[in-house]
Every structure is written in C-alpha cells, then in structure tokens.
Design an enzyme around this catalytic site. Structure first.
Site, short mmCIF file in Angstrom:
data_model
loop_
_atom_site.label_atom_id
_atom_site.label_comp_id
_atom_site.label_asym_id
_atom_site.label_seq_id
_atom_site.Cartn_x
_atom_site.Cartn_y
_atom_site.Cartn_z
N GLU A 179 100.56 53.70 85.03
CA GLU A 179 101.32 53.59 83.78
C GLU A 179 101.79 54.97 83.37
O GLU A 179 101.55 55.95 84.07
CB GLU A 179 100.45 52.94 82.69
CG GLU A 179 99.20 53.74 82.39
CD GLU A 179 98.22 53.02 81.46
OE1 GLU A 179 98.66 52.27 80.57
OE2 GLU A 179 97.01 53.24 81.62
N LYS A 200 90.96 51.85 74.68
CA LYS A 200 91.87 52.83 74.07
C LYS A 200 91.05 53.96 73.45
O LYS A 200 90.93 54.10 72.22
CB LYS A 200 92.81 52.17 73.05
CG LYS A 200 94.04 53.04 72.76
CD LYS A 200 95.11 52.25 72.08
CE LYS A 200 96.24 53.10 71.52
NZ LYS A 200 97.09 53.72 72.52
N LEU A 203 95.86 50.59 80.31
CA LEU A 203 95.69 50.09 78.95
C LEU A 203 96.54 48.82 78.81
O LEU A 203 97.70 48.82 79.22
CB LEU A 203 96.17 51.13 77.94
CG LEU A 203 95.96 50.72 76.49
CD1 LEU A 203 94.51 50.95 76.09
CD2 LEU A 203 96.88 51.48 75.55
#
Ligand code: PLP
Length: 285
Positions: A180, A148, A205
């Site tokens: 995503e 992240k 993520l």
C-alpha cells in the site's frame, strides 16, 4: 484565532494541549489513531473510522476511555469550536501515562485521548486535478499493519523519500508486490478494465476509503479484484490511483519516473473520485 484541541476531557488551546513524557504513546508508540475527513463541516464515513478504531484498540487490548458515541460527540464539538469547514479530525488513544517505563501494561492507568483538527481543501486540492508521482520503497514495517498503530517510523521515512523525490506518495513493496502507500491504499485499472487493489489482511491497513470505493464501484457493476499486484503490472495498467480519508481518490500518473497510462489522471479515476465525493457529501454526519 488559535484552534482548540481536546485532551482527556478538556478543550484547550492547541499550543497548551500536552501529555506527559511518561505517556506510553510517546515512550512505546503504544497507541492507536484515526483520521476522519470533514466536508462542509461534517464528518465523512465516520462510523467506518470508529469501527476500525474499536477493532484496532481491541487487537492491542486497550480499552477506549469513552464510548464511540461519545467520541463522535467530541469530534463534532471540536469541528464546531474550530469552525472547521473542510479538513480532518485527528484522534489518538494511548495506554496512558504510568509512573515509570515498564513495558508490560500498567495497572489502573486511564488511557489518554487527544484530538485536534486541521484544515484541508480535499475536494479542491490541486493534486486531485494533476495526479501525483509515486516512488517505490521496500516495505520495512512490522507484521500487524492491519492495526492503525501510531508507530509510523517506516512511513515517515518512506514519505520523506517521496518528498525528496518530488513525489506525493511512496508505494511500499514486499515480495515483489505493492502492499500500500505510506498513508493510502493503492489501486490500478488493468487493460481489461478490472480495478485491482490488494486484499485485506495483516499486510495492509483496511482503508475506510478503500472499502467505500470498492463497494461504490461494485454497486455500479464495475469489476473489482482484491489481490496483490506488482509494479510491472501497475506500469502496464491503464490507470492507477490511491485512496485515503484525506485525499479521497487521487490519480497516480507516474511510478519511479515512468508514466502510468497516458501520464494524466484517467477517466475511471476521475469518475470514482466524483462518485466518492458524492457519497461523502450525502452520508456525512
Ligand atoms: N494505508 C495506510 C498505511 C494508511 O496510513 C492509510 C491512512 O492513513 C490508509 C491506507 C488509508 O486509510 P483510510 O482510507 O481509512 O484513510
């Protein structure tokens, strides 16, 4: 009343919260961030966010300047000082400010830790009722999306394109499959009632909300498959939705201007949203 931020051990007015121009977060995006939702003044699923923080900093060999227990105390203190009822706490840790701009890790430099809060009515948000439109963009990010990192330029461009198209999110596409959303995990519900979301790996993520929603769905004997899906499959699906700390579960009603399912939030999405809100309220700290 001006809000308070946390900067390296001090609570300061937000407008005075500053870091050095030599901070490596600023110069190299050499930092990690986390966002935890706040519901009724409490942190949602925070242990999961702090575990991911530890993992992310470990992957870039950055040592946290405080223990995660202490970080949670600071998060709570900031929520209390800002009288935050519903919203989020943002936290960022960088490799600190060196005396110059050398790429290699500086020696003897303390990491920077900053936090601030923002208000948001996540449960009552209008988009929760209407759902959102999504556009697709190529996924141009680096190969370690499981970290992240604060290097979010690809997502800034993706989400700006979404905003200009009147969409609430951009789904990023690689090799014909959805990775995503710009700041969310992507899900569909197939015609035979299987909830599909991409498997974790370096391409995405590992969303904390995604993890909780998958577990909550499985506990209720709903069928979940963790695998990649294409836009064609999403357009042929019954329902689609996104998850993230700051939206919880939100319906996707169109992709690139084409309706998903009925073009309205679907019943399973609504149910998963209710289940997640219940979980968030019951477990918040
Ligand atoms: N994927 C990306 C790229 C994100 O930036 C985010 C959140 O910001 C998510 C997924 C959702 O993660 P979480 O549920 O932990 O907020």
């Amino acid at each position: 009343m001006e809000k308070t931020a946390y900067v390296n051990g001090s609570y300061v007015p937000l407008s005075e919260a500053k870091v050095s121009v030599l901070d490596r977060g600023f110069l190299f995006a050499d930092g990690i961030y986390e966002v935890a939702a706040v519901l009724d003044g409490k942190l949602v699923d925070n242990a999961s966010h702090l575990a991911r923080l530890e993992r992310s900093v470990g992957e870039i060999r950055l040592e946290l300047p405080e223990t995660t227990a202490r970080i949670e105390e600071i998060q709570k203190e900031l929520v209390a000082r800002n009288k935050l009822v519903n919203g989020m706490v943002y936290l960022e840790v960088t490799r600190g400010a060196d005396t110059g701009r050398d790429f290699a890790f500086p020696k003897g430099v303390k990491p920077t830790l900053v936090m601030f809060t923002a208000e948001k009515d996540i449960v009552g948000s209008p988009a929760a009722k209407t759902g959102i439109n999504v556009i697709t963009v190529p996924d141009i990010r680096w190969e370690r999306r499981d970290i992240k990192s604060v290097a979010l330029l690809a997502q800034v461009l993706a989400k700006q394109a979404a905003a200009e198209a009147g969409a609430g999110e951009a789904w990023m596409i690689q090799d014909g499959k959805v990775t995503e959303g710009g700041s969310s995990s992507a899900f569909i519900l197939t015609q035979d009632d299987v909830i599909v979301t991409r498997q974790n790996g370096s391409e995405i993520l590992p969303g904390c909300t995604r993890k909780a929603v998958v577990a909550l769905a499985e506990e209720r004997q709903l069928r979940v498959e963790e695998r990649a899906f294409s836009i064609e499959e999403a357009l042929a699906a019954k329902e689609a939705f996104i998850t993230s700390a700051t939206v919880f579960v939100q319906a996707v009603v169109s992709i690139d201007g084409k309706k998903v399912g009925s073009g309205k939030p679907g019943p399973l999405t609504d149910r998963l949203r209710e289940i997640y809100v219940e979980f968030a309220k019951a477990t918040a700290v």
